[in-house]
Enzyme design. Structure first.
Site, PDB file in Angstrom:
ATOM      1  CB  THR A  87      -0.920   0.002   1.238  1.00 57.16           C
ATOM      2  OG1 THR A  87      -1.646  -1.219   1.257  1.00 57.16           O
ATOM      3  CG2 THR A  87      -1.890   1.152   1.177  1.00 57.16           C
ATOM      4  CB  CYS A  88       1.782   3.713  -2.267  1.00 60.00           C
ATOM      5  SG  CYS A  88       3.108   2.549  -2.625  1.00 60.00           S
ATOM      6  CB  ILE A  89      -2.856   4.961   1.514  1.00 63.37           C
ATOM      7  CG1 ILE A  89      -2.376   4.134   2.706  1.00 63.37           C
ATOM      8  CG2 ILE A  89      -3.758   4.157   0.622  1.00 63.37           C
ATOM      9  CD1 ILE A  89      -3.468   3.686   3.617  1.00 63.37           C
TER      10      ILE A  89
END
Length: 594
Positions: free
Chosen positions: A406-408
Site C-alpha cells: 500500500t502507498c496511501i
C-alpha cells in the site's frame, strides 16, 4: 427534525427542545421535540441557545403546554402543567451477548465508587464479574469507557492449537561486501546482488542499497514505500514451527519513477529521514535499528498502477531472500525467544479481529500468505482474490502472512513490519478473558457496489462464526471509510457488539455513519488532526489496542458508551489513557512531539 420513537429511549436524559412552534394545550410527545443529535451543529450555527433552566426529555413527555412556545426553544417548568420526576437508571439490564442465549446483566453502584457488573452464565458464555471505576461522566467521547483493573473474571479453559517460536537473532553491524553472509552478528550483503535483483521485473529500472545507522538518520530520503523485517522459516509453515528474525535491522524501500516522481498516492514522505518516520511505532524502524535502504527507480508513469510499485517490492524481496538463506543457517546469539500460541478459551466470549486493508487497485494492494515471512513469492494479492474476507490465525499474522504494498498516506498506512507485530493481534491473543477466534482480512474495493458486496460477505462470515463481539480496523481514510462503516453495520445488525478503530481526527472525519457506529477508537497522533506525511505515525499502537479491547469488553458487558464530541479532542483520549494506566498520547507538531 423531530426525534423518532426508535431513538427516544437513548435521549431521555437530553435537553427538551421544541422542533417547531407549538401552541397552548398541546400534550407533548416525541414528535414535538428536536433531535438532540443535531444540537451541537445548531449551537455552533447560532440557531440554538441551551438554558440551564431547561428540562430533560423524560421530564416533559405527557405534560400539557400552558402557553404558545416558539421553535428551538428550551422547555422550562413555567410553561408546563407538570414536570415528571427524573427516572433513575435501571439497576438490572437484560441484553444479548451476540448470537447466544440472553444472559442477565446486573449493574450496581457500590459505596467504593466502583460500578459492579455481573453477567450470569448462559450457554457457552461463562459468568463474568467486572469492577469498574466510574469516571468521565461529564466528558462525552467515542472512547468513553472505564478500565477493569484487577477485576476477578472467569477464564476459559486454555487449549493450545499450535505454537510458533520466533528466535530473534542479534545483528550488530551491516555492511556491503563481495558475498552475503552473517558472521558473529555482522551481516554482509553482496553489493552486486542489485544487478541480479533488478532483473526480476522489467518495470524496475534500477536498484541501489545503502546502510543507515541510527546516528545517520538526518539525511534526505525519497518517499518511504515500506519497512520490512528480515525473517525466515526454519521449521514448519507460516504460523507454526520456528522462525528466525534478524533483530536490530530492517529493510526500508523507497521509490521514484524515471521522471523523479515519488511513488505515492495521498501524500509522500520524502525529506529528512529522522523527521519522516515515527520510530518505534509497530510498522516502523525502532530507535536503535540499522536501516538497509533499498531505493528503486521504476518505469515512468507506472507509479499509479499495480505493476509499478509491485516491481519495486518484488526486486527488493529478491535481495532479502539472499539474506534469509544465510539467516536459516546462522546459529549466533538469540537475544530473545518469542513464543506465540494459537489458543482457544472455551467458555470465554468469542471475538474476531477484522482488518480492512487497501484493495482499490493501482498501488492499493497486499500480498497474503507468501512462502516466507513478510515475503512476496507464493502469496496471493487480495485484489486478485476479489477483496473477499480471508481468515487467518493469529499466529499466521504474527509470522508475517501480510506483505503490504500500500502507498496511501504515509502516516496512516500499515507497513509490512506492522503486521508481524500487530498490537491488536498481540493484545487479543494474550487476553485470558477472551476467546480470539481468528483475524479476518478484507479488502476495500474501489467501486461502491463492490464495497457493499464484499461487506455482505463479511457479515455472513461473522454470523456463521457465532461470535460475541468484534473489533474492525481500517488503515487510511476517505474512500475506505465507506466500507469500514458498512462492515460495522453488518456486525451491528446481527446483534454483534462491534468497536471501530480508525484515523479520523480532523482531516479524516467520517463522511458516512450508521446507528451501530457508536464505539470508535481514534488513531490520530498529529496535533492538527491531519495526514502529516510522517510514515507510520497514526496507526494502531499498543495504547490504541488497549483502549479498543477494553471498549469491546464494555460493549459486550452492556456498559454504556457515551456519544462522541462533535469535534476531535485529544483530551478525551488522554483521559481514557489515564483511566487505563496508559501514558498520554503525545501529538506530533511539525515533526516534534508535544
Amino acid at each position: 427534525m423531530s426525534i423518532t420513537k426508535e431513538t427516544l429511549e437513548q435521549h431521555l436524559k437530553d435537553p427538551a427542545i421544541f422542533c417547531c412552534r407549538r401552541e397552548k394545550g398541546l400534550v407533548i410527545s416525541a414528535a414535538d421535540l428536536e433531535d438532540p443529535s443535531l444540537f451541537d451543529d445548531m449551537v455552533e450555527a447560532g440557531l440554538l441557545t441551551l438554558s440551564p433552566d431547561g428540562l430533560k426529555i423524560e421530564q416533559v413527555l405527557g405534560s400539557t403546554l400552558l402557553t404558545d412556545v416558539e421553535a428551538l426553544t428550551p422547555i422550562t417548568a413555567e410553561v408546563l402543567d407538570k414536570v415528571n420526576e427524573e427516572v433513575a437508571p435501571s439497576k438490572t439490564v437484560e441484553g444479548p451477548v451476540a448470537m447466544v442465549a440472553t444472559p442477565v446483566i446486573t449493574k450496581k453502584m457500590g459505596d467504593d465508587g466502583m460500578l459492579h457488573i455481573e453477567i450470569a452464565k448462559a450457554d457457552h458464555i461463562e459468568g463474568l464479574r467486572l469492577d469498574v471505576p466510574v469516571g468521565m461522566a461529564s466528558t462525552p467521547s467515542t472512547e468513553s469507557f472505564v478500565p477493569v483493573p484487577g477485576a476477578p473474571a472467569a477464564s476459559g479453559e486454555k487449549k493450545v492449537i499450535r505454537k510458533l517460536i520466533k528466535k530473534h537473532m542479534k545483528i550488530t553491524k551491516v555492511e556491503l561486501g563481495d558475498k552475503t553472509s552473517i558472521v558473529d552478528g555482522i551481516l554482509t550483503i553482496d553489493k552486486s546482488v542489485v544487478d541480479k535483483a533488478v532483473l526480476e521485473d522489467p518495470l524496475c529500472k534500477s536498484l541501489a542499497l545503502d546502510i543507515i545507522y541510527p546516528n545517520e538518520r538526518h539525511q534526505y530520503t525519497e518517499t518511504i514505500m515500506d519497512v520490512c523485517p528480515i525473517a525466515t522459516k526454519v521449521e514448519g509453515e507460516l504460523g507454526e514451527g520456528v522462525t528466525k528474525v534478524a533483530e536490530g535491522v530492517v529493510f526500508m524501500l523507497t521509490g521514484v519513477d524515471e521522471d523523479g516522481v515519488q511513488v505515492h498516492e495521498f501524500g509522500s514522505s520524502e525529506g529528512y529521514l529522522d523527521e519522516k518516520m515515527y520510530f518505534g511505532h509497530p510498522g516502523c524502524a525502532d530507535e536503535d535499528d540499522i536501516i538497509i535502504r533499498c531505493h528503486a527507480v521504476i518505469e515512468r508513469l507506472t507509479g499509479m498502477t499495480r505493476p509499478g510499485p509491485f516491481a519495486a517490492h518484488k526486486c527488493q524481496d529478491y535481495i532479502i531472500q539472499t539474506i534469509r538463506d544465510e539467516l536459516k543457517k546462522y546459529e549466533g546469539e538469540v537475544v530473545r525467544e518469542e513464543v506465540c500460541e494459537d489458543v482457544r478459551r472455551s467458555g470465554n466470549p468469542r471475538v474476531v479481529l477484522v482488518k480492512e486493508i487497501m484493495g482499490q487497485g493501482a498501488m492499493h494492494d497486499n500480498v497474503i500468505c507468501p512462502t516466507e515471512p513478510c515475503g512476496i513469492l507464493g502469496g496471493q494479492k487480495n485484489v486478485d482474490c476479489g477483496n473477499v474476507p480471508i481468515m487467518l490465525t493469529p499466529n499466521q499474522v504474527r509470522d508475517g502472512s501480510i506483505h503490504a504494498l500500500t502507498c496511501i498516506g504515509p502516516a496512516t498506512k500499515e507497513m509490512t513490519r506492522h503486521y508481524i507485530r500487530e498490537p491488536l493481534v498481540e493484545g487479543l491473543a494474550a487476553d485470558t478473558e477472551l476467546d480470539l477466534i481468528g483475524v479476518v482480512f478484507v479488502g476495500s474495493p474501489q467501486v461502491n457496489d463492490e464495497k457493499l458486496w464484499v461487506s455482505e460477505r463479511l457479515g455472513s462470515l461473522l454470523e456463521s462464526l457465532d461470535i460475541d463481539g468484534c473489533i474492525i480496523t481500517t488503515e487510511g481514510f476517505g474512500n475506505n471509510h465507506i466500507d469500514f462503516i458498512q462492515h460495522i453495520g453488518q456486525a451491528g445488525k446481527r446483534g454483534i457488539p462491534v468497536v471501530g478503530v480508525s484515523f479520523c481526527a480532523y482531516q479524516g472525519q467520517l463522511v458516512v455513519g450508521n446507528e451501530y457506529a457508536t464505539a470508535m477508537v481514534e488513531e490520530n497522533m498529529d496535533k492538527g488532526g491531519f495526514e502529516n506525511n510522517v510514515a507510520g505515525c497514526s496507526c494502531v499502537t499498543k495504547e490504541v489496542a488497549t483502549r479498543a479491547i477494553q471498549m469491546l469488553k464494555n460493549k459486550m458487558a452492556g456498559v454504556d458508551i457515551m456519544p462522541a464530541p462533535k469535534k476531535w479532542n485529544n483530551d478525551v483520549i488522554n483521559a481514557n489513557n489515564k483511566l487505563l494506566g496508559l501514558p498520554e498520547t503525545k501529538l506530533l507538531d511539525n515533526g516534534t512531539l508535544h
